[in-house]
Design an enzyme around this catalytic site. Structure first.
Site, PDB file in Angstrom:
ATOM      1  N   ILE A  11       7.321  -0.822   6.966  1.00 28.33           N
ATOM      2  CA  ILE A  11       8.093   0.329   7.442  1.00 28.33           C
ATOM      3  C   ILE A  11       8.669   0.052   8.830  1.00 28.33           C
ATOM      4  CG2 ILE A  11       7.998   2.784   8.018  1.00 28.33           C
ATOM      5  CD1 ILE A  11       5.760   3.009   5.877  1.00 28.33           C
ATOM      6  N   ALA A  73      -0.944   0.528  12.322  1.00 28.60           N
ATOM      7  CA  ALA A  73      -2.252   0.871  11.762  1.00 28.60           C
ATOM      8  C   ALA A  73      -2.566   0.024  10.530  1.00 28.60           C
ATOM      9  CB  ALA A  73      -2.284   2.344  11.376  1.00 28.60           C
ATOM     10  N   SER A  75      -3.925   0.198   6.739  1.00 26.94           N
ATOM     11  CA  SER A  75      -3.599   1.333   5.862  1.00 26.94           C
ATOM     12  C   SER A  75      -4.131   1.222   4.444  1.00 26.94           C
ATOM     13  CB  SER A  75      -2.079   1.513   5.810  1.00 26.94           C
ATOM     14  OG  SER A  75      -1.452   0.341   5.309  1.00 26.94           O
ATOM     15  N   TYR A 139      -9.593   5.777   6.541  1.00 29.66           N
ATOM     16  CA  TYR A 139      -8.181   5.629   6.886  1.00 29.66           C
ATOM     17  C   TYR A 139      -7.574   6.974   7.258  1.00 29.66           C
ATOM     18  CZ  TYR A 139      -3.146   5.257   6.158  1.00 29.66           C
ATOM     19  OH  TYR A 139      -1.784   5.351   6.297  1.00 29.66           O
ATOM     20  N   ASN A 168       4.578   8.331  -0.285  1.00 31.42           N
ATOM     21  CA  ASN A 168       4.638   6.983  -0.842  1.00 31.42           C
ATOM     22  C   ASN A 168       5.942   6.305  -0.446  1.00 31.42           C
ATOM     23  OD1 ASN A 168       2.612   8.500  -2.439  1.00 31.42           O
ATOM     24  ND2 ASN A 168       2.439   6.582  -3.556  1.00 31.42           N
ATOM     25  N   PHE A 206      -4.259   4.137 -14.128  1.00 30.23           N
ATOM     26  CA  PHE A 206      -5.608   4.661 -13.904  1.00 30.23           C
ATOM     27  C   PHE A 206      -5.668   6.162 -14.194  1.00 30.23           C
ATOM     28  CE2 PHE A 206      -5.228   0.896 -11.200  1.00 30.23           C
ATOM     29  CZ  PHE A 206      -6.317   0.158 -11.644  1.00 30.23           C
TER      30      PHE A 206
END
Length: 323
Positions: A11, A73, A75, A139, A168, A206
């Protein structure tokens, strides 16, 4: 000049590519997860660590920094559960070191990259900024801690900040020169595209028994370039002294199920996926969708690119894989 910590990451590098059109930029990154090749050549690059006070002081002493944007950070949710010390050390303690150096050098403008993980498992269909924050992993806890610290610094030291909580992030720059490259890769869209390119044997879904239309989880996907534009608007609001302490969600306000994302990837690429159904993962909520009404009302931002565009840009990047 704007300091972007973590500007070689996914990002951060997309933000830098847009920001250099408007401002002089210096990037600080230790390259633990970022890529030197992803940093726009018009930015100054310094290899160093967020938690190294000497690295930071060198930058603040050498350059006229007027704002800091934080993308540095760790993540990975699963990793944060296994190794919480790593997350609290980097995401919290090192950020405090950064804030300390900022205050010492009288730099009072801060943009913080936060996350939907601060909300935990909300019991609402659409999450706005008033939704209760109740993270369920280290987190999410680490990000919320920094948000709380920023509030305290604002009251005590006059720090001006904007927190951007996003959902997302996906896609790649339209030039296909930079994109999403993680090791290991944990995000759905790149995992699907890697399988369609023959780099993975299968895609695991999942859980197929959630209370959703097709039984799979629903998530809010946002193009990384749209994220970058939101950060720039937030920065401008601070520099123009229009905002001093705000929290905004960033999303497209629409949810797409795992099956819908797979089907859209197949449509864009023309390749059929090899999908395997698997059991649910612990802690996966059925639906996470953001309301971005607040930032639209106050800063005029909204997501411009839909899921098909996100996947099309990501596909161009994955086919080239420059790093």
């Amino acid at each position: 000049m704007i300091l972007v910590v973590g500007g070689a990451g996914y990002i951060g590098s997309h933000l830098v590519k847009e920001l250099v059109e408007k401002e002089k930029v210096i990037v600080l990154d230790n390259l633990s997860t970022g890529h030197r090749e992803a940093v726009d050549s018009r930015a100054i690059f310094v290899e160093g660590d967020l938690g190294d006070e000497e690295d930071l002081q060198m930058i603040f002493s050498s350059y006229p920094i007027k704002a800091v944007m934080h993308f540095a950070a760790f993540s990975l949710v699963g990793e944060s559960v296994i190794d919480p010390l790593k997350y609290y050390q980097n995401n919290v303690a090192s950020t405090i070191t950064l804030l300390n150096v900022m205050m010492r050098n009288n730099v009072k403008n801060f943009i913080f990259s936060s996350t939907a993980a601060t909300y935990g498992i909300p019991n609402v269909d659409v999450i706005d900024e008033k939704t209760v924050t109740a993270p369920i992993n280290p987190y999410g806890h680490s990000k919320l801690m920094i948000e709380q610290i920023l509030g305290d610094f604002s009251k005590a030291y006059g720090l001006h900040y904007v927190v951007l909580r996003y959902f997302n992030a996906a896609g790649a720059h339209e030039s296909a020169k930079i994109g999403e490259s993680h090791d290991p890769e944990t995000h759905l869209i790149p995992i699907i595209l890697q399988q369609l390119l023959g780099q993975r044997d299968q895609i695991s879904v999942f859980g197929t028994d959630y209370d959703t239309a097709d039984g799979t989880c629903i998530r809010d996907y946002i193009h990384v370039t749209d994220l970058a534009s939101a950060h720039i608007l937030a920065l401008e609001s601070l520099l123009n002294e229009e905002k001093s302490a705000e929290v905004y969600n960033l999303g497209n306000g629409l949810g797409y199920s795992v099956k819908e994302v797979i089907e859209t990837c197949e449509k864009v690429t023309g390749v059929e996926a090899n999908v395997v159904m698997a059991d649910r993962r612990a802690g996966d909520p059925a639906r996470l969708v953001a309301s971005s009404e607040k930032i639209f009302t106050e800063l005029g931002w909204k997501a411009e690119r839909n899921l098909e565009q996100i996947i099309a840009d990501a596909w161009k990047w994955h086919q080239k894989q420059q790093y």
